[in-house]
Design an enzyme around this catalytic site. Structure first.
Site, short mmCIF file in Angstrom:
data_model
loop_
_atom_site.label_atom_id
_atom_site.label_comp_id
_atom_site.label_asym_id
_atom_site.label_seq_id
_atom_site.Cartn_x
_atom_site.Cartn_y
_atom_site.Cartn_z
N SER A 154 -21.45 -33.10 26.33
CA SER A 154 -22.76 -33.71 26.11
C SER A 154 -23.16 -34.44 27.38
O SER A 154 -22.29 -34.89 28.14
CB SER A 154 -22.69 -34.71 24.94
OG SER A 154 -23.82 -35.56 24.93
N TYR A 167 -17.77 -41.93 21.30
CA TYR A 167 -18.24 -40.55 21.46
C TYR A 167 -18.46 -40.22 22.93
O TYR A 167 -18.08 -39.15 23.40
CB TYR A 167 -19.52 -40.36 20.66
CG TYR A 167 -20.17 -39.00 20.78
CD1 TYR A 167 -19.72 -37.94 20.02
CD2 TYR A 167 -21.24 -38.79 21.64
CE1 TYR A 167 -20.32 -36.69 20.10
CE2 TYR A 167 -21.85 -37.56 21.74
CZ TYR A 167 -21.38 -36.51 20.96
OH TYR A 167 -21.98 -35.28 21.06
N LYS A 171 -16.58 -37.12 25.07
CA LYS A 171 -17.29 -36.05 25.75
C LYS A 171 -17.02 -36.06 27.26
O LYS A 171 -17.04 -35.01 27.91
CB LYS A 171 -18.79 -36.17 25.47
CG LYS A 171 -19.15 -35.87 24.02
CD LYS A 171 -18.71 -34.47 23.61
CE LYS A 171 -19.07 -34.12 22.19
NZ LYS A 171 -18.71 -32.73 21.83
#
Length: 262
Positions: A154, A167, A171
């Site tokens: 991401s 998160y 990533k």
């Protein structure tokens, strides 16, 4: 099954005779990738955690005349990964392509606000599972001459958001995993690359793309003036899995309208 060079592509498609496994592929980016790989000739094994979602995705893609099967797979569970491998081997006895799209984010909040349970879930699904699944698939990829692996990161890995704490970290870790695996698997002629989506219109990202303030700020900085679509990611993945990308490995490529990476 022997892969073809780009000069030997048949009308069946650039990925004809290949078998692809796509995790998290019953919705959003994963579903678009599965559809495109199948359209380009591959037999695709779709998977996600819920049987009804797998049934819907398989029925939809088979209804389009595509070669698709599917199975339930929670990628953090070893027994589910084994079932996914077995399902893929039913078609041709080997595996050519792995796309690791499954990911979770159970917490919108700061990094230090994440509990140990949240950390364990995010790292288990987003980082550990792709490596462990690839390890299980590797013996069945090595005998296919060449292979392609795509991890899905991401742009949060480039520009972290404070409300996506753990998160973001997971990533970013995928960028390092891509580079490391690319080096390890190069002698086996298996390429590893990373798709880095920006804000794509999916259920997973609706907390962002349904936010009017976010959208107004987004338009000021991104000249394409639209949110990305899952299909915007699918063509790149098919290319990276094809003979035309046979000299590309260890790369992370953003599909984001514009990214902060130089």
């Amino acid at each position: 099954s022997v892969r073809m060079t780009s000069s030997e592509i048949t009308p069946k498609g650039i990925l004809a005779n290949q078998v692809a496994v796509v995790t998290g592929s019953t919705d959003g980016i994963g579903f678009a990738i599965a559809r495109r790989l199948a359209q380009d000739g591959a037999h695709v094994v779709v998977s996600s955690r819920k049987q009804q979602n797998v049934d819907w995705a398989v029925a939809t893609l088979q209804g389009e005349g595509l070669s698709v099967t599917g199975t339930v797979c929670h990628v953090a569970k070893a027994e589910d990964r084994e079932r996914l491998v077995a399902k893929a081997l039913e078609h041709g006895g080997g595996i050519d392509i792995l796309v690791c799209n499954a990911g979770v984010n159970p917490l919108v909040g700061s990094t230090l606000g994440a509990s140990e349970q949240v950390w364990d879930k995010i790292l288990s699904v987003n980082v550990k599972a792709p490596a462990l699944l690839l390890r299980q698939l590797l013996p069945h990829m090595e005998n296919r001459w060449r292979g392609a692996v795509i991890l899905v990161s991401s742009t949060a890995a480039y520009t972290p958001r404070v409300d996506l704490g753990a998160y973001n970290v997971s990533k970013t870790a995928l960028l390092g995993l891509t580079r490391t695996l690319a080096l390890e698997l190069a002698p086996k002629d298996i390429r590893v690359n990373c798709l880095v989506p920006g804000v794509i219109e999916t259920n997973f990202s609706k907390v962002l793309h349904k936010n009017e303030t976010f959208w107004n700020n987004y338009k000021e900085n991104y000249q394409l003036q639209r949110i990305g679509r899952p299909e915007d990611c699918a063509g790149l993945v098919s290319f990276l899995c094809s003979p035309d990308a046979s000299y590309i490995t260890g790369e992370n490529i953003a599909v984001a309208g514009l990214s902060s990476r130089l």
